[in-house]
Design a protein around this motif. Structure first.
Motif: not given
Length: 268
Positions: A101-116
């Motif tokens: 799934f991830l290889n097919a999506r070809r994302y350019t950026t990953l964003k992570y949000r959480g405590p701190g």
């Protein structure tokens, strides 16, 4: 089989911890390189130790800690299923589906949000996602880690921005690092707690610490500028003010530097 004591080097100077890590890393480098290339089928399996068990189950009586950890490991590696092998095949198939799934999506950026945490991780062109199942050079399918939930790729070396904070302690090299938080700018750590000196002393190749301003910083900027035309897969930045890139590009660096030095009269 791995069953380390997280507190084995607790209280020792970070510099000595770093020396130990470097010696061990150098000694096992050929072995690790063979495994990293999947030269054979291999697997790392967790095993209970008293030090680890005491950390995981601090409220249990000492004599119950190791058995409790063994029970937890057994569940994590699916030994509590009627057919553990079939359970693993199902799990690895699910991880492979996420990889595809991830290889097919070809994302350019990953964003992570959480405590701190507010972190942006750029991905290079042509990146590939890999899951918890690998294939050796001899065509043998295997799971490198038991247990595993891995679906992973590599980041772009200059496109990591923001702050990441660990909500749990990090066991690293026989020490436990608490409240780990790091801030990145253009892929370089610019702010970190004192505990990260352990990683600095160990010369971790997974951590870039701020370089001092001055000549070395200028050299780094020149190197970054020259590498802008390179595909991301040819760029690899190492700690302690060392850089490495594609061999042909390195020769171009040396040729250009030699020409510039001769023109400036500063020697070759």
């Amino acid at each position: 089989i791995s069953g380390n004591d997280p507190d084995m080097l607790k209280g020792h100077p970070p510099e000595l911890v770093g020396v130990l890590q470097k010696v061990v890393s150098a000694a096992v480098r050929p072995f690790r390189e063979h495994l990293s290339r999947n030269g054979t089928n291999w697997s790392v399996i967790a095993a209970a130790s008293q030090g680890w068990a005491a950390r995981v189950f601090p409220d249990r009586p000492t004599e119950q800690q190791v058995p409790a950890l063994w029970d937890a490991i057994a569940k994590l590696v699916r030994l509590d299923h009627a057919d553990p092998v079939a359970a693993w095949e199902t799990h690895l198939a699910h991880l492979s589906a996420r990889r595809d799934f991830l290889n097919a999506r070809r994302y350019t950026t990953l964003k992570y949000r959480g405590p701190g945490t507010d972190l942006s991780v750029g991905l290079p062109d042509g990146h590939v996602w890999v899951s918890g199942r690998s294939v050796s050079q001899h065509g043998i399918s295997f799971a490198p880690n038991l247990p595993t939930e891995e679906v992973f790729t590599l980041p772009h070396c200059e496109r990591v921005e923001g702050t990441v904070t660990s909500t749990k302690p990090l066991s690293y090299g026989g020490t436990v690092i608490e409240n780990l938080s790091m801030t990145f700018e253009r892929g370089v750590v610019v702010r970190h707690p004192l505990d990260v000196q352990i990683l600095r002393a160990a010369g971790s190749e997974n951590l870039q610490l701020p370089r001092p301003q001055g000549r070395d910083d200028d050299r780094a900027k020149q190197h970054h500028a020259r590498c802008q035309r390179l595909p991301a897969r040819h760029r690899l930045h190492l700690p302690r003010r060392r850089w490495r890139c594609d061999p042909h590009h390195r020769r171009e660096h040396r040729a250009r530097d030699g020409t510039r030095n001769r023109q400036s009269g500063s020697g070759g």
